[in-house]
Motif scaffolding. Structure first.
Motif, PDB file in Angstrom:
ATOM      1  N   ALA A   1      -4.716   2.285 -23.168  1.00 45.03           N
ATOM      2  CA  ALA A   1      -5.829   3.191 -23.466  1.00 45.03           C
ATOM      3  C   ALA A   1      -5.718   3.750 -24.886  1.00 45.03           C
ATOM      4  O   ALA A   1      -6.704   3.799 -25.625  1.00 45.03           O
ATOM      5  N   PHE A   2      -4.527   4.162 -25.281  1.00 47.35           N
ATOM      6  CA  PHE A   2      -4.344   4.706 -26.629  1.00 47.35           C
ATOM      7  C   PHE A   2      -4.516   3.643 -27.703  1.00 47.35           C
ATOM      8  O   PHE A   2      -4.906   3.943 -28.832  1.00 47.35           O
TER       9      PHE A   2
ATOM     10  N   MET B   1      -8.770   1.486 -26.294  1.00 46.52           N
ATOM     11  CA  MET B   1      -9.957   2.107 -25.691  1.00 46.52           C
ATOM     12  C   MET B   1     -10.399   3.295 -26.532  1.00 46.52           C
ATOM     13  O   MET B   1      -9.570   4.058 -27.033  1.00 46.52           O
ATOM     14  N   GLU B   2     -11.706   3.410 -26.708  1.00 48.01           N
ATOM     15  CA  GLU B   2     -12.271   4.507 -27.482  1.00 48.01           C
ATOM     16  C   GLU B   2     -12.665   5.637 -26.540  1.00 48.01           C
ATOM     17  O   GLU B   2     -13.465   5.443 -25.630  1.00 48.01           O
ATOM     18  N   PHE B   3     -12.082   6.812 -26.745  1.00 47.32           N
ATOM     19  CA  PHE B   3     -12.455   7.987 -25.964  1.00 47.32           C
ATOM     20  C   PHE B   3     -12.143   9.229 -26.792  1.00 47.32           C
ATOM     21  O   PHE B   3     -11.334   9.203 -27.720  1.00 47.32           O
ATOM     22  N   ARG B   4     -12.799  10.294 -26.439  1.00 43.40           N
ATOM     23  CA  ARG B   4     -12.664  11.533 -27.196  1.00 43.40           C
ATOM     24  C   ARG B   4     -11.248  12.109 -27.029  1.00 43.40           C
ATOM     25  O   ARG B   4     -10.731  12.220 -25.925  1.00 43.40           O
TER      26      ARG B   4
ATOM     27  N   ARG C   1      -8.499  10.787 -28.318  1.00 43.76           N
ATOM     28  CA  ARG C   1      -7.457   9.764 -28.194  1.00 43.76           C
ATOM     29  C   ARG C   1      -6.308  10.012 -29.164  1.00 43.76           C
ATOM     30  O   ARG C   1      -5.132  10.004 -28.772  1.00 43.76           O
ATOM     31  N   ASP C   2      -6.617  10.222 -30.425  1.00 40.64           N
ATOM     32  CA  ASP C   2      -5.571  10.425 -31.424  1.00 40.64           C
ATOM     33  C   ASP C   2      -4.796  11.722 -31.168  1.00 40.64           C
ATOM     34  O   ASP C   2      -3.570  11.772 -31.319  1.00 40.64           O
TER      35      ASP C   2
ATOM     36  N   GLY D   1      -4.360  13.154 -28.275  1.00 39.47           N
ATOM     37  CA  GLY D   1      -3.513  12.919 -27.112  1.00 39.47           C
ATOM     38  C   GLY D   1      -2.264  12.134 -27.458  1.00 39.47           C
ATOM     39  O   GLY D   1      -1.168  12.438 -26.952  1.00 39.47           O
ATOM     40  N   PHE D   2      -2.397  11.139 -28.332  1.00 43.51           N
ATOM     41  CA  PHE D   2      -1.224  10.362 -28.715  1.00 43.51           C
ATOM     42  C   PHE D   2      -0.247  11.201 -29.532  1.00 43.51           C
ATOM     43  O   PHE D   2       0.975  11.052 -29.391  1.00 43.51           O
TER      44      PHE D   2
ATOM     45  N   ARG E   1       2.610   1.381 -26.815  1.00 40.67           N
ATOM     46  CA  ARG E   1       1.392   1.489 -27.623  1.00 40.67           C
ATOM     47  C   ARG E   1       1.579   0.800 -28.962  1.00 40.67           C
ATOM     48  O   ARG E   1       0.690   0.082 -29.440  1.00 40.67           O
TER      49      ARG E   1
END
Length: 299
Positions: free
Chosen positions: A119-120, A123-126, A128-129, A131-132, A183
């Motif tokens: 996912a990281f 996948m594109e999601f709000r 993401r960066d 969260g990583f 990742r």
């Protein structure tokens, strides 16, 4: 002018850099010589393991009187009585407790981390960066600061001292490194493979199972070896969260040392049993481990 340009230092070809002493030594060391040296070093590092095996197969009286290397002249001193006594003392239960803690933890960490890493990476999601970055920040959080709060929480929910409690703790603190490692490996997978799968109508879970997971086997195998060894050899978490009935081998060996002190026959045989499983696992997955460590070094 011809005299100034024609002369060159002896032994040097035009445009070739001059090799130092170290460079000439490296050139003279052939591949066969290096391999022989590495094999000898490997055998040298296995000497303590051999010594532990010999000590575990001799009586305490013999171990106190002689060094383990005398076994080459007195092989009749070897016996399996120490292992018989160890298994009769209830150490078998500690062995299976260790398996019950290590195997589920390793599977959970690999499964959750692989999906989060995908996912990281792809996948594109709000958020993401962000969260990583939080995951990376959790890498520096020491385990010790969570022992008391987690122990208090476990006591309130009734899982303190149980194997599931130990598994959950190991899983939670193993995920940040696992996600970070996988990742960074997954982002190296060619994007064209994923785009081709998406154009064929494959959903994200199908892409993960059919494309990303098979290509990530080297990194996943490396992570599995690391996680297995960390949990298998752990004693701190076992001392805090595992009771006597659910104690793994590390805690059982520690209690034997506390009670008997000089009980070398029990300690050596138990230590060798706890050592042999990780060694077998490492050699079984050595090929994947080396591939995982070399992944990304060559583009």
């Amino acid at each position: 002018m011809s005299t100034a340009t024609a002369t060159a230092p002896a032994g040097l070809e035009s445009g070739a850099p001059r090799r130092g002493v170290a460079g000439r030594i490296v050139d003279r060391l052939g591949g066969g010589t290096v391999q022989v040296v590495m094999v000898l070093l490997g055998l040298f590092w296995l000497v303590p393991t051999l010594g532990l095996l010999v000590v575990s197969m001799r009586t305490t009286k013999v171990n106190n009187a002689e060094g383990w290397w005398t076994v080459f002249t007195k092989p009749a001193e070897l016996t399996i009585q120490n292992y018989t006594n160890l298994l009769a003392s209830g150490f078998t239960a500690s062995f299976w407790n260790t398996v019950a803690i290590t195997v589920p933890t390793t599977i959970l960490v690999i499964g959750i981390a692989a999906m989060a890493a995908y996912a990281f990476a792809w996948m594109e999601f709000r958020g993401r960066d962000t969260g990583f970055l939080v995951v990376v920040g959790l890498l520096i959080v020491p385990i010790q600061i969570a022992l008391i709060p987690v122990a208090s929480f476990y006591g309130s929910v009734g899982i303190f001292g149980s194997i599931p409690g130990v598994v959950l703790f190991h899983t939670a603190f193993g995920l940040p490194f696992a996600i970070f490692l996988l990742r960074n490996f997954f982002v190296g997978i060619p994007a064209s493979l994923l785009e081709a799968a998406r154009m064929d109508g494959a959903p994200e879970w199908k892409i993960f199972v059919s494309v990303v997971f098979p290509l990530g086997k080297p990194a996943i195998a490396s992570l599995g070896i690391f996680q297995f060894l960390w949990v298998w050899n752990d004693m701190l978490i076992a001392l805090v969260f595992a009771n006597t009935e659910n104690q793994p081998m590390t805690k059982a060996l520690q209690s034997q040392m506390r009670q008997f002190g000089s009980n070398v026959d029990i300690l050596s045989s138990g230590a060798f049993l706890s050592l042999i499983i990780p060694l077998v696992l490492f050699f079984a997955f050595q090929r994947y481990f080396v591939q995982g460590m070399m992944a990304g070094s060559v583009k």
